[in-house]
Scaffold this motif. Structure first.
Motif, mmCIF file in Angstrom:
data_model
loop_
_atom_site.group_PDB
_atom_site.id
_atom_site.type_symbol
_atom_site.label_atom_id
_atom_site.label_comp_id
_atom_site.label_asym_id
_atom_site.label_seq_id
_atom_site.Cartn_x
_atom_site.Cartn_y
_atom_site.Cartn_z
ATOM 1 N N LEU A 81 0.833 -1.207 0.000
ATOM 2 C CA LEU A 81 0.000 0.000 0.000
ATOM 3 C C LEU A 81 0.872 1.263 0.000
ATOM 4 O O LEU A 81 0.663 2.179 -0.792
ATOM 5 N N LEU A 82 1.864 1.289 0.894
ATOM 6 C CA LEU A 82 2.672 2.506 1.043
ATOM 7 C C LEU A 82 3.696 2.654 -0.076
ATOM 8 O O LEU A 82 4.007 3.766 -0.499
ATOM 9 N N ASP A 83 4.206 1.545 -0.589
ATOM 10 C CA ASP A 83 5.108 1.605 -1.748
ATOM 11 C C ASP A 83 4.335 2.196 -2.925
ATOM 12 O O ASP A 83 4.840 3.050 -3.651
ATOM 13 N N HIS A 84 3.099 1.743 -3.081
ATOM 14 C CA HIS A 84 2.334 2.227 -4.224
ATOM 15 C C HIS A 84 1.954 3.696 -4.084
ATOM 16 O O HIS A 84 2.094 4.478 -5.024
ATOM 17 N N ALA A 85 1.469 4.064 -2.898
ATOM 18 C CA ALA A 85 1.123 5.470 -2.666
ATOM 19 C C ALA A 85 2.365 6.352 -2.871
ATOM 20 O O ALA A 85 2.299 7.419 -3.485
ATOM 21 N N SER A 86 3.519 5.860 -2.398
ATOM 22 C CA SER A 86 4.761 6.631 -2.515
ATOM 23 C C SER A 86 5.166 6.796 -3.976
ATOM 24 O O SER A 86 5.563 7.885 -4.408
ATOM 25 N N GLY A 87 5.072 5.714 -4.735
ATOM 26 C CA GLY A 87 5.418 5.769 -6.159
ATOM 27 C C GLY A 87 4.528 6.764 -6.904
ATOM 28 O O GLY A 87 5.009 7.550 -7.725
ATOM 29 N N LEU A 88 3.234 6.751 -6.573
ATOM 30 C CA LEU A 88 2.315 7.698 -7.225
ATOM 31 C C LEU A 88 2.672 9.138 -6.851
ATOM 32 O O LEU A 88 2.621 10.031 -7.688
ATOM 33 N N ALA A 89 3.052 9.344 -5.587
ATOM 34 C CA ALA A 89 3.436 10.698 -5.163
ATOM 35 C C ALA A 89 4.651 11.184 -5.955
ATOM 36 O O ALA A 89 4.756 12.362 -6.306
ATOM 37 N N VAL A 90 5.560 10.238 -6.260
ATOM 38 C CA VAL A 90 6.734 10.619 -7.073
ATOM 39 C C VAL A 90 6.286 10.958 -8.494
ATOM 40 O O VAL A 90 6.679 12.001 -9.045
ATOM 41 N N PHE A 91 5.445 10.100 -9.078
ATOM 42 C CA PHE A 91 4.938 10.390 -10.427
ATOM 43 C C PHE A 91 4.272 11.768 -10.467
ATOM 44 O O PHE A 91 4.395 12.502 -11.442
ATOM 45 N N CYS A 92 3.560 12.082 -9.387
ATOM 46 C CA CYS A 92 2.827 13.350 -9.336
ATOM 47 C C CYS A 92 3.735 14.539 -9.032
ATOM 48 O O CYS A 92 3.250 15.659 -8.837
#
Lengths: 178, 129
Positions: A81-92
């Motif tokens: 969950l947190l790896d994915h949320a973190s990756g999206l935050a980087v993309f954003c």
């Protein structure tokens, strides 16, 4: 129509410019996980994305339990969950879409997550350099102010030459546009 | 409770279908590849979260083997270094107890695919026994 995003305390109005994924910041945000097989399998949804931040929801499922007595979700699921949320935050955070890869991630399990409740993970990319992105994230099931896990992660930016799924998704949107 | 028993009782371990292989000097956990574990369909590569979860599970199984408790040890923290992308193949992991205290076990774990010398990820964590 204006969309408002909250970035840890400061409100930002209207769709911001200068972010490669700005057009996915609104109603189209679901596309950020649709093309990812494991996210589909887990039923993960994107609740909110904005400049440098993302919030993701993971529905509680019995098959994700790590402690059969306490019925608490396995710690490693919170990593997902947190790896994915973190990756999206980087993309954003990116002005130009590039492939990214998690370099390292550390999670503190502050308490047990309450059984039966959806898990919410929120991440903020607080520093972006040419090659590395730094992210902090937390997860909760009731209140953001009462997290059960906190996380620090770093990502490589421009990680590999092959195209990221996010870039493909964005390009297919452009193709589909009238 | 022993490691193999734990894998059978932990729903998430059954979800990932993690198995145990006996190897020289310890146990090796195996994560069979499956399409729905993919995080990057373009490469393709396993989702980083799945790799992290597999490391944590491997560490937990080792802690259970050692502690021989009836309860599942609780993770306090876990740290993962991602070294290579994990391709569409089976992944193996081996854990080592760095310190086994009265209440805390510190466990180090490494995961690889074809070549044990080429780790795809490494992790370290503390568990409350």
């Amino acid at each position: 129509m204006g969309v408002t995003f909250a970035i840890l305390g400061c409100g930002v109005s209207d769709v911001p410019e200068g972010f490669a994924l700005a057009e996915l910041f609104g109603a189209a945000r679901g596309e950020m996980v649709e093309h990812i097989p494991h996210c589909r399998r887990l039923g993960m949804t994107v609740e909110q994305v904005g400049p440098r931040s993302a919030r993701v929801r993971l529905p509680y499922r019995d098959e994700l339990v790590g402690d059969p007595v306490r019925r608490v979700v396995f710690g490693g699921v919170i990593t997902t969950l947190l790896d994915h949320a973190s990756g999206l935050a980087v993309f954003c955070s990116l002005a130009e879409l590039k492939a990214i890869a998690t370099l390292d991630l550390r999670i503190d399990y502050l308490r047990a997550a309450e059984p039966g409740r959806d898990l919410v993970g929120e991440a903020q990319c607080y520093k972006l350099t040419t090659h590395v992105a730094f992210v902090r994230a937390s997860a909760w099931e009731r209140e953001p102010s009462d997290p059960f896990a906190s996380c620090l992660a770093t990502f490589m930016v421009g990680a590999n030459p092959s195209e990221s799924p996010m870039a493909r998704a964005l390009r297919s949107r452009v193709r589909e546009a009238p | 409770m022993r490691g193999r028993q734990a894998l059978a009782q932990i729903p998430y371990a059954r979800f990932l279908d993690v198995r145990i292989e006996e190897a020289d000097g310890g146990i090796v956990c195996v994560l069979p590849f499956r399409d729905d574990l993919v995080g990057n369909a373009a490469l393709p590569a396993l989702h980083g979260g799945v790799v992290g979860a597999f490391l944590e599970l491997t560490a937990l199984v080792q802690a259970i083997e050692l502690a021989d408790t009836e309860r599942v040890p609780k993770p306090i923290n876990f740290s993962v270094d991602y070294l290579r992308s994990a391709g569409p193949r089976d992944t193996r992991g081996r854990a080592e107890i760095v310190k086994h205290g009265r209440r805390i076990a510190n466990v180090r774990v490494v995961a690889w695919q074809d070549d044990p010398a080429k780790a795809v990820a490494a992790g370290i964590g503390n568990f409350l026994l």
